[in-house]
Design a protein around this motif. Structure first.
Motif, mmCIF file in Angstrom:
data_model
loop_
_atom_site.group_PDB
_atom_site.id
_atom_site.type_symbol
_atom_site.label_atom_id
_atom_site.label_comp_id
_atom_site.label_asym_id
_atom_site.label_seq_id
_atom_site.Cartn_x
_atom_site.Cartn_y
_atom_site.Cartn_z
ATOM 1 N N ILE A 69 0.851 -1.194 0.000
ATOM 2 C CA ILE A 69 0.000 0.000 0.000
ATOM 3 C C ILE A 69 0.884 1.240 0.000
ATOM 4 O O ILE A 69 0.583 2.232 -0.656
ATOM 5 N N ASP A 70 1.963 1.186 0.746
ATOM 6 C CA ASP A 70 2.993 2.226 0.718
ATOM 7 C C ASP A 70 4.310 1.544 1.068
ATOM 8 O O ASP A 70 4.407 0.315 1.020
ATOM 9 N N GLU A 71 5.313 2.306 1.445
ATOM 10 C CA GLU A 71 6.630 1.718 1.682
ATOM 11 C C GLU A 71 6.665 0.809 2.898
ATOM 12 O O GLU A 71 7.510 -0.094 2.973
ATOM 13 N N THR A 72 5.768 1.019 3.855
ATOM 14 C CA THR A 72 5.866 0.273 5.110
ATOM 15 C C THR A 72 4.677 -0.628 5.404
ATOM 16 O O THR A 72 4.748 -1.444 6.316
ATOM 17 N N VAL A 73 3.579 -0.500 4.656
ATOM 18 C CA VAL A 73 2.383 -1.306 4.911
ATOM 19 C C VAL A 73 1.951 -1.994 3.619
ATOM 20 O O VAL A 73 1.863 -1.364 2.562
ATOM 21 N N GLY A 74 1.672 -3.293 3.723
ATOM 22 C CA GLY A 74 1.160 -4.060 2.601
ATOM 23 C C GLY A 74 -0.102 -4.790 2.988
ATOM 24 O O GLY A 74 -0.561 -4.723 4.132
ATOM 25 N N VAL A 75 -0.681 -5.533 2.034
ATOM 26 C CA VAL A 75 -1.909 -6.282 2.276
ATOM 27 C C VAL A 75 -1.813 -7.618 1.548
ATOM 28 O O VAL A 75 -1.199 -7.708 0.482
ATOM 29 N N VAL A 76 -2.394 -8.654 2.151
ATOM 30 C CA VAL A 76 -2.440 -9.966 1.516
ATOM 31 C C VAL A 76 -3.857 -10.522 1.571
ATOM 32 O O VAL A 76 -4.634 -10.239 2.482
ATOM 33 N N VAL A 77 -4.193 -11.332 0.569
ATOM 34 C CA VAL A 77 -5.422 -12.116 0.518
ATOM 35 C C VAL A 77 -5.156 -13.225 -0.483
ATOM 36 O O VAL A 77 -4.043 -13.387 -0.965
ATOM 37 N N ALA A 96 9.482 -13.779 5.745
ATOM 38 C CA ALA A 96 9.892 -12.837 4.706
ATOM 39 C C ALA A 96 10.241 -11.464 5.268
ATOM 40 O O ALA A 96 10.629 -10.573 4.503
ATOM 41 N N GLY A 97 10.091 -11.271 6.587
ATOM 42 C CA GLY A 97 10.544 -10.035 7.203
ATOM 43 C C GLY A 97 9.490 -9.147 7.814
ATOM 44 O O GLY A 97 9.817 -8.059 8.310
ATOM 45 N N ALA A 98 8.227 -9.556 7.825
ATOM 46 C CA ALA A 98 7.190 -8.729 8.447
ATOM 47 C C ALA A 98 7.409 -8.644 9.954
ATOM 48 O O ALA A 98 7.743 -9.639 10.599
ATOM 49 N N GLU A 99 7.185 -7.464 10.514
ATOM 50 C CA GLU A 99 7.364 -7.235 11.944
ATOM 51 C C GLU A 99 6.058 -6.958 12.673
ATOM 52 O O GLU A 99 6.011 -7.021 13.903
ATOM 53 N N ALA A 100 4.999 -6.624 11.931
ATOM 54 C CA ALA A 100 3.691 -6.353 12.533
ATOM 55 C C ALA A 100 2.610 -6.834 11.576
ATOM 56 O O ALA A 100 2.666 -6.556 10.375
ATOM 57 N N LEU A 101 1.634 -7.558 12.101
ATOM 58 C CA LEU A 101 0.543 -8.119 11.311
ATOM 59 C C LEU A 101 -0.777 -7.685 11.921
ATOM 60 O O LEU A 101 -0.934 -7.692 13.143
ATOM 61 N N CYS A 102 -1.735 -7.340 11.069
ATOM 62 C CA CYS A 102 -3.041 -6.906 11.564
ATOM 63 C C CYS A 102 -4.144 -7.488 10.690
ATOM 64 O O CYS A 102 -4.168 -7.254 9.478
ATOM 65 N N ILE A 103 -5.036 -8.247 11.292
ATOM 66 C CA ILE A 103 -6.221 -8.710 10.589
ATOM 67 C C ILE A 103 -7.203 -7.547 10.448
ATOM 68 O O ILE A 103 -7.494 -6.850 11.414
ATOM 69 N N PRO A 146 -0.065 -5.500 23.061
ATOM 70 C CA PRO A 146 -0.750 -4.397 23.751
ATOM 71 C C PRO A 146 -0.513 -3.040 23.096
ATOM 72 O O PRO A 146 -1.456 -2.256 22.924
ATOM 73 N N GLU A 147 0.738 -2.743 22.725
ATOM 74 C CA GLU A 147 1.037 -1.427 22.162
ATOM 75 C C GLU A 147 0.345 -1.223 20.823
ATOM 76 O O GLU A 147 -0.229 -0.155 20.563
ATOM 77 N N LEU A 148 0.387 -2.232 19.949
ATOM 78 C CA LEU A 148 -0.264 -2.103 18.647
ATOM 79 C C LEU A 148 -1.771 -1.991 18.816
ATOM 80 O O LEU A 148 -2.433 -1.211 18.120
ATOM 81 N N THR A 149 -2.337 -2.724 19.749
ATOM 82 C CA THR A 149 -3.778 -2.659 19.987
ATOM 83 C C THR A 149 -4.184 -1.289 20.511
ATOM 84 O O THR A 149 -5.220 -0.734 20.107
ATOM 85 N N GLU A 150 -3.381 -0.713 21.394
ATOM 86 C CA GLU A 150 -3.666 0.629 21.894
ATOM 87 C C GLU A 150 -3.623 1.647 20.755
ATOM 88 O O GLU A 150 -4.482 2.548 20.682
ATOM 89 N N LEU A 247 -0.673 1.165 12.142
ATOM 90 C CA LEU A 247 0.561 0.438 11.824
ATOM 91 C C LEU A 247 1.717 1.415 11.597
ATOM 92 O O LEU A 247 2.850 1.160 12.033
ATOM 93 N N HIS A 248 1.451 2.539 10.932
ATOM 94 C CA HIS A 248 2.487 3.559 10.789
ATOM 95 C C HIS A 248 2.931 4.069 12.157
ATOM 96 O O HIS A 248 4.133 4.197 12.431
ATOM 97 N N ASP A 249 1.958 4.385 13.017
ATOM 98 C CA ASP A 249 2.280 4.864 14.369
ATOM 99 C C ASP A 249 3.162 3.852 15.093
ATOM 100 O O ASP A 249 4.137 4.226 15.769
ATOM 101 N N HIS A 250 2.805 2.584 14.959
ATOM 102 C CA HIS A 250 3.523 1.541 15.679
ATOM 103 C C HIS A 250 4.954 1.406 15.167
ATOM 104 O O HIS A 250 5.899 1.332 15.971
ATOM 105 N N LEU A 251 5.120 1.366 13.861
ATOM 106 C CA LEU A 251 6.462 1.221 13.306
ATOM 107 C C LEU A 251 7.320 2.437 13.648
ATOM 108 O O LEU A 251 8.508 2.296 13.954
#
Length: 267
Positions: A69-77, A96-103, A146-150, A247-251
């Motif tokens: 989607i941009d340099e730091t966030v992608g999407v899969v299906v 493959a190197g992902a550090e944060a995942l969000c459903i 917890p941090e990503l959820t917040e 996700l941007h905030d978290h990274l």
């Protein structure tokens, strides 16, 4: 017999890893993918994202690829629903190197007070599937980071989507969601039922990455009736921007923390 059958599983190495499988099937774990990836399941939602805001896909293995989607966030299906598929996809993304995942997915709600146009952020998952038990012992809780959820909750508070935070029930038996279970979980305040969160949370914890989940409402389950949600509005497109922002905030926060540690020479 409880899952897993072998009680020594948690101290035993696996025969092969996701990285081994990717490299052995013509993929490349050395490709550079976005550090954060949104996992979704509804094809129409995904097609809308593809049409409007993604770059060239990044192949990982066979037919599995990440769409940036941009340099730091992608999407899969493009895979099946449920815990086994989610666990496998999460493993491949992490390898493959992902550090944060969000459903960003769909769920049913067990609470009449939650409207069809609302969203649900999970802060714990009841483990009523099989995948999580191969990553965490039975007594452990399946929880998001917890941090990503917040940060997810904070971004949704700024959005137009009313959002509820609470426990979700992850089950693999779609047609065996019984009246007794629904009544018990509803009385306990469980807000949603879906098929993936516990698996993602368990894999992420085991592999040491961050994970979270937000769901729209597809149907209502009570002890008296099932409302299949035929007239419900699909609000998933409205969930995308807050999730990306979180996700941007978290990274950015994680990067700042790392810079601080590196600068001080200590943790």
């Amino acid at each position: 017999m409880p899952i897993p059958n072998n009680g020594d599983k948690y101290d035993s190495p696996a025969l092969f890893s996701a990285a081994d499988a990717i490299d052995g099937q013509g993929g490349d774990t050395g490709v550079e993918i976005p550090k954060a990836v949104i996992i979704t399941y509804q094809r129409d939602f995904f097609e809308k994202i593809l049409a409007e805001r993604t770059g060239d896909p990044i192949p990982i293995v066979r037919d599995f690829e990440v769409h940036p989607i941009d340099e730091t966030v992608g999407v899969v299906v493009g895979f099946s629903i449920g815990a086994p598929a989610t666990g496998t996809v999460a493993e491949n993304l992490i390898a493959a190197g992902a550090e944060a995942l969000c459903i960003v997915g769909g769920s049913g709600t067990l609470q009449r007070s939650i409207e069809p146009t609302d969203a649900i952020i999970s802060d714990e998952a009841i483990r009523d599937e099989g995948v999580s038990y191969h990553y965490l012992p039975p007594e452990a809780e399946a929880e998001p980071s917890p941090e990503l959820t917040e940060r997810l909750e904070a971004r949704f508070e700024e959005s137009e989507v009313p959002t509820h935070r609470g426990t979700t029930w992850t089950t693999s038996a779609f047609y065996r969601e019984t009246v007794a279970e629904i009544e018990e979980y509803a009385d306990a305040g469980v807000v949603s039922v879906e098929m993936e969160a516990a698996a993602l949370f368990a894999v992420a914890e085991f592999r040491g990455v961050d994970a979270a989940a937000v769901f729209d409402i597809g149907d209502l389950l009570t002890g008296e009736e099932w409302d299949p949600g035929i007239e419900y509005e699909n609000v998933q497109p409205k969930l995308l921007d807050p999730a990306i922002a979180a996700l941007h905030d978290h990274l950015n926060a994680e990067g700042s923390d790392a810079d601080g540690r590196d600068g001080n020479g200590e943790s």
